[in-house]
Design a protein around this motif. Structure first.
Motif, PDB file in Angstrom:
ATOM      1  N   MET A  35       0.859  -1.167   0.000  1.00 34.11           N
ATOM      2  CA  MET A  35       0.000   0.000   0.000  1.00 34.11           C
ATOM      3  C   MET A  35       0.903   1.226   0.000  1.00 34.11           C
ATOM      4  O   MET A  35       1.834   1.314   0.797  1.00 34.11           O
ATOM      5  CB  MET A  35      -0.876  -0.055   1.243  1.00 34.11           C
ATOM      6  N   SER A  36       0.634   2.165  -0.860  1.00 35.70           N
ATOM      7  CA  SER A  36       1.490   3.338  -0.971  1.00 35.70           C
ATOM      8  C   SER A  36       1.306   4.271   0.228  1.00 35.70           C
ATOM      9  O   SER A  36       0.211   4.368   0.795  1.00 35.70           O
ATOM     10  CB  SER A  36       1.185   4.101  -2.260  1.00 35.70           C
ATOM     11  N   PRO A  37       2.378   4.958   0.623  1.00 42.35           N
ATOM     12  CA  PRO A  37       2.294   5.855   1.772  1.00 42.35           C
ATOM     13  C   PRO A  37       1.271   6.970   1.584  1.00 42.35           C
ATOM     14  O   PRO A  37       0.613   7.381   2.541  1.00 42.35           O
ATOM     15  CB  PRO A  37       3.703   6.428   1.881  1.00 42.35           C
ATOM     16  N   GLN A  38       1.121   7.435   0.362  1.00 38.90           N
ATOM     17  CA  GLN A  38       0.185   8.532   0.102  1.00 38.90           C
ATOM     18  C   GLN A  38      -1.254   8.125   0.438  1.00 38.90           C
ATOM     19  O   GLN A  38      -2.003   8.892   1.046  1.00 38.90           O
ATOM     20  CB  GLN A  38       0.284   8.944  -1.362  1.00 38.90           C
ATOM     21  N   LYS A  39      -1.626   6.894   0.096  1.00 41.86           N
ATOM     22  CA  LYS A  39      -2.985   6.421   0.369  1.00 41.86           C
ATOM     23  C   LYS A  39      -3.220   6.216   1.866  1.00 41.86           C
ATOM     24  O   LYS A  39      -4.301   6.480   2.381  1.00 41.86           O
ATOM     25  CB  LYS A  39      -3.233   5.107  -0.364  1.00 41.86           C
ATOM     26  N   VAL A  40      -2.186   5.743   2.573  1.00 39.50           N
ATOM     27  CA  VAL A  40      -2.333   5.481   3.999  1.00 39.50           C
ATOM     28  C   VAL A  40      -2.333   6.782   4.789  1.00 39.50           C
ATOM     29  O   VAL A  40      -3.025   6.912   5.797  1.00 39.50           O
ATOM     30  CB  VAL A  40      -1.218   4.524   4.477  1.00 39.50           C
ATOM     31  N   ARG A  41      -1.560   7.770   4.342  1.00 42.38           N
ATOM     32  CA  ARG A  41      -1.498   9.064   5.050  1.00 42.38           C
ATOM     33  C   ARG A  41      -2.858   9.738   5.125  1.00 42.38           C
ATOM     34  O   ARG A  41      -3.165  10.436   6.095  1.00 42.38           O
ATOM     35  CB  ARG A  41      -0.502   9.992   4.357  1.00 42.38           C
ATOM     36  N   GLU A  42      -3.700   9.539   4.113  1.00 42.59           N
ATOM     37  CA  GLU A  42      -5.038  10.135   4.135  1.00 42.59           C
ATOM     38  C   GLU A  42      -5.832   9.641   5.341  1.00 42.59           C
ATOM     39  O   GLU A  42      -6.552  10.411   5.981  1.00 42.59           O
ATOM     40  CB  GLU A  42      -5.791   9.790   2.849  1.00 42.59           C
ATOM     41  N   MET A  43      -5.694   8.366   5.673  1.00 43.26           N
ATOM     42  CA  MET A  43      -6.427   7.811   6.812  1.00 43.26           C
ATOM     43  C   MET A  43      -5.775   8.209   8.135  1.00 43.26           C
ATOM     44  O   MET A  43      -6.468   8.489   9.114  1.00 43.26           O
ATOM     45  CB  MET A  43      -6.481   6.285   6.720  1.00 43.26           C
ATOM     46  N   VAL A  44      -4.460   8.251   8.160  1.00 42.32           N
ATOM     47  CA  VAL A  44      -3.737   8.556   9.398  1.00 42.32           C
ATOM     48  C   VAL A  44      -3.988   9.995   9.840  1.00 42.32           C
ATOM     49  O   VAL A  44      -4.119  10.275  11.023  1.00 42.32           O
ATOM     50  CB  VAL A  44      -2.233   8.270   9.190  1.00 42.32           C
ATOM     51  N   ARG A  69     -13.268   1.595  11.161  1.00 43.74           N
ATOM     52  CA  ARG A  69     -14.131   0.475  10.783  1.00 43.74           C
ATOM     53  C   ARG A  69     -15.198   0.908   9.782  1.00 43.74           C
ATOM     54  O   ARG A  69     -15.653   0.094   8.979  1.00 43.74           O
ATOM     55  CB  ARG A  69     -14.804  -0.111  12.023  1.00 43.74           C
ATOM     56  N   ALA A  70     -15.595   2.164   9.825  1.00 45.28           N
ATOM     57  CA  ALA A  70     -16.667   2.644   8.948  1.00 45.28           C
ATOM     58  C   ALA A  70     -16.171   3.020   7.553  1.00 45.28           C
ATOM     59  O   ALA A  70     -16.976   3.153   6.636  1.00 45.28           O
ATOM     60  CB  ALA A  70     -17.343   3.857   9.583  1.00 45.28           C
ATOM     61  N   VAL A  71     -14.864   3.164   7.387  1.00 46.59           N
ATOM     62  CA  VAL A  71     -14.317   3.589   6.094  1.00 46.59           C
ATOM     63  C   VAL A  71     -14.011   2.360   5.237  1.00 46.59           C
ATOM     64  O   VAL A  71     -13.278   1.477   5.658  1.00 46.59           O
ATOM     65  CB  VAL A  71     -13.037   4.430   6.300  1.00 46.59           C
ATOM     66  N   PRO A  72     -14.571   2.293   4.019  1.00 41.52           N
ATOM     67  CA  PRO A  72     -14.379   1.111   3.173  1.00 41.52           C
ATOM     68  C   PRO A  72     -13.115   1.183   2.307  1.00 41.52           C
ATOM     69  O   PRO A  72     -13.186   1.139   1.080  1.00 41.52           O
ATOM     70  CB  PRO A  72     -15.637   1.110   2.307  1.00 41.52           C
ATOM     71  N   ARG A  73     -11.964   1.305   2.918  1.00 37.72           N
ATOM     72  CA  ARG A  73     -10.702   1.359   2.174  1.00 37.72           C
ATOM     73  C   ARG A  73      -9.716   0.370   2.772  1.00 37.72           C
ATOM     74  O   ARG A  73      -9.720   0.122   3.979  1.00 37.72           O
ATOM     75  CB  ARG A  73     -10.099   2.762   2.250  1.00 37.72           C
ATOM     76  N   ARG A  94      -8.237  -0.383   6.851  1.00 35.91           N
ATOM     77  CA  ARG A  94      -8.083  -1.666   7.542  1.00 35.91           C
ATOM     78  C   ARG A  94      -6.676  -1.835   8.092  1.00 35.91           C
ATOM     79  O   ARG A  94      -6.489  -2.332   9.206  1.00 35.91           O
ATOM     80  CB  ARG A  94      -8.419  -2.818   6.584  1.00 35.91           C
ATOM     81  N   LEU A  95      -5.670  -1.422   7.325  1.00 35.63           N
ATOM     82  CA  LEU A  95      -4.285  -1.542   7.781  1.00 35.63           C
ATOM     83  C   LEU A  95      -4.004  -0.633   8.973  1.00 35.63           C
ATOM     84  O   LEU A  95      -3.352  -1.034   9.935  1.00 35.63           O
ATOM     85  CB  LEU A  95      -3.324  -1.217   6.637  1.00 35.63           C
ATOM     86  N   VAL A  96      -4.521   0.587   8.932  1.00 36.28           N
ATOM     87  CA  VAL A  96      -4.324   1.524  10.040  1.00 36.28           C
ATOM     88  C   VAL A  96      -5.089   1.027  11.277  1.00 36.28           C
ATOM     89  O   VAL A  96      -4.588   1.118  12.403  1.00 36.28           O
ATOM     90  CB  VAL A  96      -4.756   2.954   9.648  1.00 36.28           C
ATOM     91  N   ALA A  97      -6.285   0.473  11.079  1.00 38.90           N
ATOM     92  CA  ALA A  97      -7.071  -0.058  12.201  1.00 38.90           C
ATOM     93  C   ALA A  97      -6.348  -1.230  12.858  1.00 38.90           C
ATOM     94  O   ALA A  97      -6.340  -1.361  14.088  1.00 38.90           O
ATOM     95  CB  ALA A  97      -8.452  -0.496  11.719  1.00 38.90           C
TER      96      ALA A  97
END
Length: 146
Positions: free
Chosen positions: A1-10, A26-30, A34-37
């Motif tokens: 998973m690219s850092p740019q996509k994960v940073r949006e959730m973090v 848990r409510a976000v369908p990405r 799931r990885l951050v959770a």
């Protein structure tokens, strides 16, 4: 998973109560959510159970060993990481309570770059184009203070 996509959730969970952040993720369908959770759940479990594993005398011994390592080395990176461990151990010795999941807040959540996997995709006329499969390191720091 690219850092740019994960940073949006973090970015969305920084400064939040840990339980609220978990519910939000848990409510976000990405996939990144799931990885951050998963990382947040692990950090919460570590914060709750770490008090059972450490003994005060053992921590004092570790601190003295790390202080000797810091004074004997010239490497800045080793010195900095050892000093951060000393600070962590010392703060644990100073605290008198076990962390409860209901009291935890997300103090810091960062995403760093990891090594990129480089692959090649065949193209027309015998040529090839690169594919970069980016990876990331997720780091979540929890605290019981706002």
């Amino acid at each position: 998973m690219s850092p740019q996509k994960v940073r949006e959730m973090v970015r969305q969970i920084q400064g939040m109560h840990a339980m609220e952040a978990s519910a939000l993720l848990r409510a976000v369908p990405r996939k990144s959510a799931r990885l951050v959770a998963k990382t947040l759940k692990s950090a919460m479990a570590n914060a709750e159970n770490i008090a059972d594993e450490w003994d005060a005398d053992d921590l004092r011994n570790r601190i003295s060993e790390l202080e000797q390592k810091v004074s004997s080395t010239n490497n800045k990176k080793t010195r900095r990481s050892s000093q951060s461990k000393i600070d962590t151990y010392q703060s644990f010795l100073d605290s008198t309570h076990k962390l409860d999941q209901a009291m935890l807040y997300v103090k810091e959540a960062t995403v760093g770059d990891a090594p990129t996997l480089k692959r090649w995709r065949p193209r027309a006329r015998g040529s090839a184009s690169p594919i970069h499969k980016r990876c990331c390191h997720i780091r979540i720091v929890l605290t019981d203070q706002i």
